[in-house]
Each structure stands twice: as structure tokens, then as C-alpha cells.
Design a protein around this motif. Sequence first.
Motif, PDB file in Angstrom:
ATOM      1  N   ARG A 146      11.225   6.259  -5.145  1.00  0.00           N
ATOM      2  CA  ARG A 146      10.987   4.956  -5.324  1.00  0.00           C
ATOM      3  C   ARG A 146      13.360   4.148  -5.717  1.00  0.00           C
ATOM      4  O   ARG A 146      13.474   2.734  -5.842  1.00  0.00           O
ATOM      5  N   THR A 157       0.830  -1.456  -0.134  1.00  0.00           N
ATOM      6  CA  THR A 157      -0.196   0.127   0.394  1.00  0.00           C
ATOM      7  C   THR A 157       0.821   1.480   0.284  1.00  0.00           C
ATOM      8  O   THR A 157       0.395   2.041  -0.769  1.00  0.00           O
ATOM      9  N   LEU A 158       2.303   1.170   1.029  1.00  0.00           N
ATOM     10  CA  LEU A 158       2.670   2.826   0.415  1.00  0.00           C
ATOM     11  C   LEU A 158       3.762   2.275  -0.138  1.00  0.00           C
ATOM     12  O   LEU A 158       4.269   3.892  -0.661  1.00  0.00           O
ATOM     13  N   GLU A 205      -0.363  -8.310  -1.954  1.00  0.00           N
ATOM     14  CA  GLU A 205      -1.142  -7.947  -1.419  1.00  0.00           C
ATOM     15  C   GLU A 205      -2.296  -9.230  -1.617  1.00  0.00           C
ATOM     16  O   GLU A 205      -3.791  -9.196  -1.412  1.00  0.00           O
ATOM     17  N   GLY A 253       2.775   1.656  -3.532  1.00  0.00           N
ATOM     18  CA  GLY A 253       1.919   2.437  -4.050  1.00  0.00           C
ATOM     19  C   GLY A 253       1.690   4.139  -3.860  1.00  0.00           C
ATOM     20  O   GLY A 253       1.300   4.706  -5.490  1.00  0.00           O
ATOM     21  N   ARG A 254       2.256   5.143  -2.839  1.00  0.00           N
ATOM     22  CA  ARG A 254       1.974   5.935  -2.429  1.00  0.00           C
ATOM     23  C   ARG A 254       2.964   6.684  -2.423  1.00  0.00           C
ATOM     24  O   ARG A 254       3.001   8.109  -2.520  1.00  0.00           O
ATOM     25  N   LEU A 255       4.148   6.241  -2.620  1.00  0.00           N
ATOM     26  CA  LEU A 255       5.590   6.605  -2.611  1.00  0.00           C
ATOM     27  C   LEU A 255       5.698   7.653  -3.773  1.00  0.00           C
ATOM     28  O   LEU A 255       5.313   7.842  -4.965  1.00  0.00           O
ATOM     29  N   PRO A 256       6.477   8.808  -3.692  1.00  0.00           N
ATOM     30  CA  PRO A 256       6.820   9.655  -4.570  1.00  0.00           C
ATOM     31  C   PRO A 256       7.704   9.278  -5.279  1.00  0.00           C
ATOM     32  O   PRO A 256       8.218   8.390  -5.146  1.00  0.00           O
ATOM     33  N   ASP A 257       7.765   9.327  -6.680  1.00  0.00           N
ATOM     34  CA  ASP A 257       8.830   9.182  -7.558  1.00  0.00           C
ATOM     35  C   ASP A 257      10.349   8.850  -6.672  1.00  0.00           C
ATOM     36  O   ASP A 257      11.909   8.403  -7.448  1.00  0.00           O
TER      37      ASP A 257
END
Length: 352
Positions: A268, A258-259, A282, A261-265
Motif C-alpha cells: 500500500r 476493487t484492487l 466506485e 481494497g485487496r492489496l496486502p499492507d
Amino acid sequence: MDASPPAAPEHLHWAKARFEQTVLLLQGGGALGSYQAGVYQALAEANLHPDWVAGVSIGAINSALIVGNPPEKRVERLREFWEAVSTSPLGLPYFPSIAIPTDSTHSLLNQTRALGILLFGAPHFFTPRLPPPMPWEVNRADAVSYYDVSPLKATLERLVDFDRINAGGTRLSVGAVNVRTGNFVYFDTTTHRIVPAHIIASGSLPPGFPATEIDGEYYWDGGIVSNTRAKEIRFSSRTRAATDLYKYAQKLRIAFATLLGRLPDELRGLPEVALLAAEANEKVCNIVHLIYRAKRYEGSAKDYEFSRRTMEEHWLAGYRDAVHSLSHREIFEPPDRLEGVRTFDYSNTRQL
């Protein structure tokens, strides 16, 4: 003993599509393994065939019998094995119609049969070494034991199609312990070509059974380090501890996913993110416990009391517990991502 078990539910054809795969895990417990055979009969009647079967000790033998036969033959082969090994080594007949009046009588009968197995072995499974080897008379680890398990090898070769196992239609994993290192090892169809020795190694419990040699290494029963032994409810605490640990780890994996998928580029590319990403997923699952509850008349010898009457009692108990559990539709409903893993145990709620 009521010989008219309830029918397995027939509403399960829709359930499998809700999960990616169905996995059957079979523990050790010696003669209690016929409980597992009864469980599988209920699964087969409900048309619920596992994609992956894993076992330790007697569970490895049952696993091989399941994976090493086509679905329509599996219960028949399990029945053939358990009837063979529960035949009296002295040729004493089994009279299923004779009722045992009291628990004390039943206990005495069971202990007498267990003594017979201890002295004379279980047909098609193990026989005593006579005379027993002395430590100074042998120089091989696989020759030092009270019993010879060559009958089991012949039985496996007769009842199990190892070419079918290695074809990979259903995944098989069996656990054993490396004698030299003390490490637990899984022999798996995705990494090994499974032969009878792998199955026997998983059940090579010292000092009764000898260590099994595979590729120059010796192996003992996987239950030495990993057996939750479904003999009594008190042993199930280890099962639940492992389940709780798995549930917590899977929640972390889902949280990682989940996290991520929300990280800024710009974050990464960090090595810490790559480490988390390797573990993240998941996936969700349901775990259904089926734990044998020992009867009052069963003593400490129940894991080697291979009599036909007791085998039938254990088989029927497993069948009934599985039918009862399968009647609860909620076990087929996937948990939400927040929960991740759900566990069920209905075997202690069934009316006896």
C-alpha cells in the motif's frame, strides 16, 4: 404541428435518491437551443431538478437561465428568453394556426426567415454592426465581428440572477476557448464568480460574434473545440465517442478501487499505488442522450433560423423526447459496479 404534448411522468420523486446527483449537460447549436428548453420543461414538470448544469455556447445561455432562477421560475424565464429572441426583427407577426402544406414550402419559409436574421439580427440577442468595422479601423479583438452582442448582455442581466448563481445552490459550468492559447477553459461556480461576460464568452462564435474579454484574456465560443452540436444525428458520433471514453475510464477507476481494497499492507505504500488510489472510485452513473433529429425541410441555416414557428417546433420536440425518455424507469436504476456506466437514447424511438 400538434400543440398537445404528452404530460411529463409524475413517478420520479423516488428516483433522485438512487443517485448522488443529477447533472444536465447542454451543447451548442444556436437556434436549436430551444430544444433544450423543451427538455428542461419536461424535467421540471417531473420534479427532476439538476444539482449541476454545464453548457457550451447556446447551452451556456440556457444553463444560466436555469441556474440563475428559482425552480418555479426557470421554465418561465426560458420561455421569456426564447420568445424574445425569436421575435421577427422586421416586426412580422406569427400566426401559429396557419398550416404549412408541404416540406418545400416550409423550407422556403425557413430559409427566408434565416436570411432576415442574417441581415437584421435577432432581437434581444445580437444586432448587425452598421457599417461593419474594417480590420484596419479597430485595435481590439472584441470589436471585430459582424454582430454586436450587447443586447444579449442586457437580456441576461434582466432574466438571470447572478447572485443566485454564485450562491452555489446549483453548480454551473460554462466552457469557452482562450484565444491566445487555444486551450479550452471551464468557468465554474466552484472556482469563479460568474458574471454575464462568462456566459457571453461561451457563445462568442467568430466571425459573427466578437471575442469576449475576461481579466485581460479574450475568449471565443467553447464549441470551437468542444461542441458536439446537436444539429443532426451525424454530429452525435462525437457525443458517443466521449461517452465511450468516459465509460472505459470509469470502469478502470472502479477496477482500481476493487484492487486497492485487496492489496496486502506491504504494497500500500508504493508510489504506484498512491497514483492509482488518487483516481480510484466506485461511482456509477446513467447517461441519457437527447439528440435533436433535423426535419427534412430544415437546411444548413437551421442554427441561426430564430423564427417563432421554428422555435416552437424545436421546443416541442425537446419536450416530447424528454417525456418519452423519462417514461422508461430503467434510466433511474443504477448500473452494477461491473458495468459502471449505462447509456440510453430513446429519442429516436418516439413515435412522431
